[in-house]
Design a protein around this motif. Structure first.
Motif, mmCIF file in Angstrom:
data_model
loop_
_atom_site.group_PDB
_atom_site.id
_atom_site.type_symbol
_atom_site.label_atom_id
_atom_site.label_comp_id
_atom_site.label_asym_id
_atom_site.label_seq_id
_atom_site.Cartn_x
_atom_site.Cartn_y
_atom_site.Cartn_z
ATOM 1 N N UNK A 101 35.820 37.160 41.662
ATOM 2 C CA UNK A 101 36.909 36.179 41.552
ATOM 3 C C UNK A 101 36.782 35.123 42.650
ATOM 4 N N UNK A 102 36.346 35.552 43.837
ATOM 5 C CA UNK A 102 36.201 34.618 44.958
ATOM 6 C C UNK A 102 35.145 33.570 44.634
ATOM 7 N N UNK A 103 34.033 34.048 44.094
ATOM 8 C CA UNK A 103 32.944 33.131 43.767
ATOM 9 C C UNK A 103 33.391 32.123 42.714
ATOM 10 N N UNK A 104 34.046 32.626 41.651
ATOM 11 C CA UNK A 104 34.503 31.733 40.579
ATOM 12 C C UNK A 104 35.511 30.725 41.086
ATOM 13 N N UNK A 117 41.531 28.965 45.925
ATOM 14 C CA UNK A 117 42.788 29.646 46.245
ATOM 15 C C UNK A 117 42.537 31.030 46.827
ATOM 16 N N UNK A 118 41.476 31.700 46.353
ATOM 17 C CA UNK A 118 41.214 33.077 46.790
ATOM 18 C C UNK A 118 40.019 33.142 47.735
ATOM 19 N N UNK A 119 40.097 34.036 48.701
ATOM 20 C CA UNK A 119 38.935 34.331 49.538
ATOM 21 C C UNK A 119 39.143 35.685 50.208
ATOM 22 N N UNK A 120 38.067 36.183 50.821
ATOM 23 C CA UNK A 120 38.189 37.411 51.595
ATOM 24 C C UNK A 120 38.904 37.108 52.894
ATOM 25 N N UNK A 121 39.655 38.084 53.402
ATOM 26 C CA UNK A 121 40.239 37.962 54.729
ATOM 27 C C UNK A 121 40.199 39.329 55.405
ATOM 28 N N UNK A 122 40.279 39.324 56.718
ATOM 29 C CA UNK A 122 40.178 40.535 57.539
ATOM 30 C C UNK A 122 38.813 41.198 57.339
ATOM 31 N N UNK A 123 38.633 42.406 57.843
ATOM 32 C CA UNK A 123 37.311 43.012 57.687
ATOM 33 C C UNK A 123 37.384 44.539 57.685
ATOM 34 N N UNK A 124 36.248 45.135 57.393
ATOM 35 C CA UNK A 124 36.173 46.594 57.333
ATOM 36 C C UNK A 124 37.121 47.123 56.269
ATOM 37 N N UNK A 178 42.684 37.429 49.330
ATOM 38 C CA UNK A 178 44.000 36.852 49.536
ATOM 39 C C UNK A 178 43.945 35.334 49.537
ATOM 40 N N UNK A 179 45.122 34.749 49.574
ATOM 41 C CA UNK A 179 45.224 33.302 49.650
ATOM 42 C C UNK A 179 45.247 32.896 51.116
ATOM 43 N N UNK A 180 45.258 31.611 51.381
ATOM 44 C CA UNK A 180 45.307 31.148 52.756
ATOM 45 C C UNK A 180 46.610 31.569 53.419
ATOM 46 N N UNK A 181 46.490 32.198 54.587
ATOM 47 C CA UNK A 181 47.677 32.644 55.309
ATOM 48 C C UNK A 181 48.398 33.800 54.645
ATOM 49 N N UNK A 182 47.773 34.397 53.607
ATOM 50 C CA UNK A 182 48.404 35.501 52.902
ATOM 51 C C UNK A 182 49.641 35.094 52.126
ATOM 52 N N UNK A 183 49.712 33.812 51.782
ATOM 53 C CA UNK A 183 50.851 33.314 50.998
ATOM 54 C C UNK A 183 50.893 33.987 49.625
#
Lengths: 174, 212
Positions: free
Chosen positions: B157-160, B169-176, B182-187
């Motif tokens: 979904x992130x790639x698309x 609108x979507x990307x990975x956040x945090x790690x491990x 999530x969206x920017x700022x976890x909105x």
């Protein structure tokens, strides 16, 4: 701080940087140095400035432990849980701070007096377990070695006394 | 484009040059388990670690999505070493995935269920400890629901969203273990830059993104 002032300050920081994507992390560091944390407005502005999505900026910023998203307290406490401190019971010290301040690791007290963070090794393992107490107003850092839960009480008490002394001086001046 | 001949599980296969083993096999009707693969994607994400194969003359098993086909290549997709690797990857995924299939909208269409069926795996984490997250489900968007607990972090979904739709609108956040989509700022998604194309929903292999 007013929102316009904040934005103005952010654009001021951005101006001195190039527009390549490699500047993303240095910019985030610069913002944090300036504000003590990364405000959401800054992530938006950095995204626009470097021509990348705001979500990407958020993703990169959250990946690294060095970035925080809430303003730190006046006294920022870093509890070391590196190998040596872990062995010497660093988690007991962290618990003591958490209990005394009534916040969890990564949080700030409601009056913004104290914030708590766990770190991995501050580079003085001989003094384990170590806590670092940072005065974010004056920009001073004190290393507290061979910590004990009672020392937590002691440090907090000394801050309380200091506060009272300041109030008294203020009262006398008036 | 020129074609190359190879064998996959002793079946002769004819594939276009530059194609990865994964797509050559899938085209030939040989199933290789995969979650993160997208054919149109130029550089494979290779994060799910499920599409293992063994190639004759190569010491170590390789991920088929990152290995291009070669003339005369002999590929095996069900060797003991491959099965062991697939099982471990699968168990690691399940250790982080709530198995509540009966109440999941993706039931019977889920890629994890398909892999389990294909390899006769149980939907259990095996030697690993079950480590579930209790993240809030985001149902703020008018078109779909995002349940980060079920997400396998395949990144489709992130790639698309970023490379094809350019909605970003979507990307990975945090790690491990804390990594989330999530969206920017976890909105909430309803307040994000989402253009409601619903492409992310169509590529989600599990029940993390489901239409309303």
């Amino acid at each position: 701080m007013k929102e316009e002032d904040l934005k103005l300050q952010i654009t001021g920081i951005l101006k001195s940087s190039g527009k390549e994507r490699k500047n993303l992390i240095p910019l985030l560091q610069e913002i944090q140095r300036e504000f003590g944390y990364i405000p959401p407005e800054a992530m938006e502005e950095i995204g626009k400035f470097l021509g990348i999505a705001e979500t990407t900026v958020y993703g990169v910023a959250t990946f690294y432990n060095q970035f925080r998203f809430t303003p730190p307290g006046r006294h920022h406490i870093k509890v070391c849980l590196g190998t040596a401190c872990h062995i010497k019971g660093g988690n007991i010290i962290l618990e003591a701070w958490e209990r005394k301040l009534n916040i969890k690791e990564g949080e700030v007290t409601p009056d913004r007096g104290f914030s708590l963070e766990r770190v991995a090794c501050v580079g003085c393992c001989a003094l384990a377990p170590v806590s670092m107490v940072e005065d974010t107003v004056e920009g001073k850092e004190t290393i507290e070695g061979t910590m004990m839960p009672t020392r937590v009480d002691g440090i907090l008490l000394s801050f309380e006394l200091e506060e009272k002394k300041k109030d008294k001086i203020k009262g006398e001046e008036e | 484009m020129s074609k190359v001949n190879l064998t996959i599980d002793d079946v002769p296969v004819n594939a276009a040059e530059g194609e990865s083993i994964l797509w050559a096999a899938l085209d030939a009707g040989i199933y290789i388990p995969n979650l993160c693969a997208i054919r149109e994607r130029k550089s494979p994400f290779a994060s799910c670690r499920l599409c293992w194969v063994e190639i004759e003359g190569v010491d170590l098993p390789a991920t088929s999505c990152t290995t291009p086909v070669k003339e005369g290549m002999k590929v095996q997709t069900r060797t003991p070493r491959v099965l062991r690797l697939v099982r471990t990857s699968f168990e690691l995924l399940i250790s982080h995935h709530p198995v509540d299939c009966a109440r999941c909208a993706k039931n019977k269409k889920c890629e994890l269920q398909r892999i389990a069926r294909e390899f006769k795996f149980k939907l259990k984490p095996g030697k690993f400890r079950k480590l579930l997250r209790e993240l809030p489900v985001d149902s703020s968007h008018p078109c779909f629901i995002l349940d980060p607990n079920k997400c396998v972090l395949c990144g489709r979904c992130v790639w698309l969203c970023n490379e094809v739709q350019r909605a970003c609108a979507l990307d990975f956040a945090f790690r491990g273990l804390n990594t989330v989509i999530t969206t920017s700022g976890g909105k909430p998604l309803g307040e994000s830059d989402c253009s409601a194309c619903r492409e992310c929903v169509s590529v989600c292999p599990v029940g993390a993104l489901i239409p309303k």
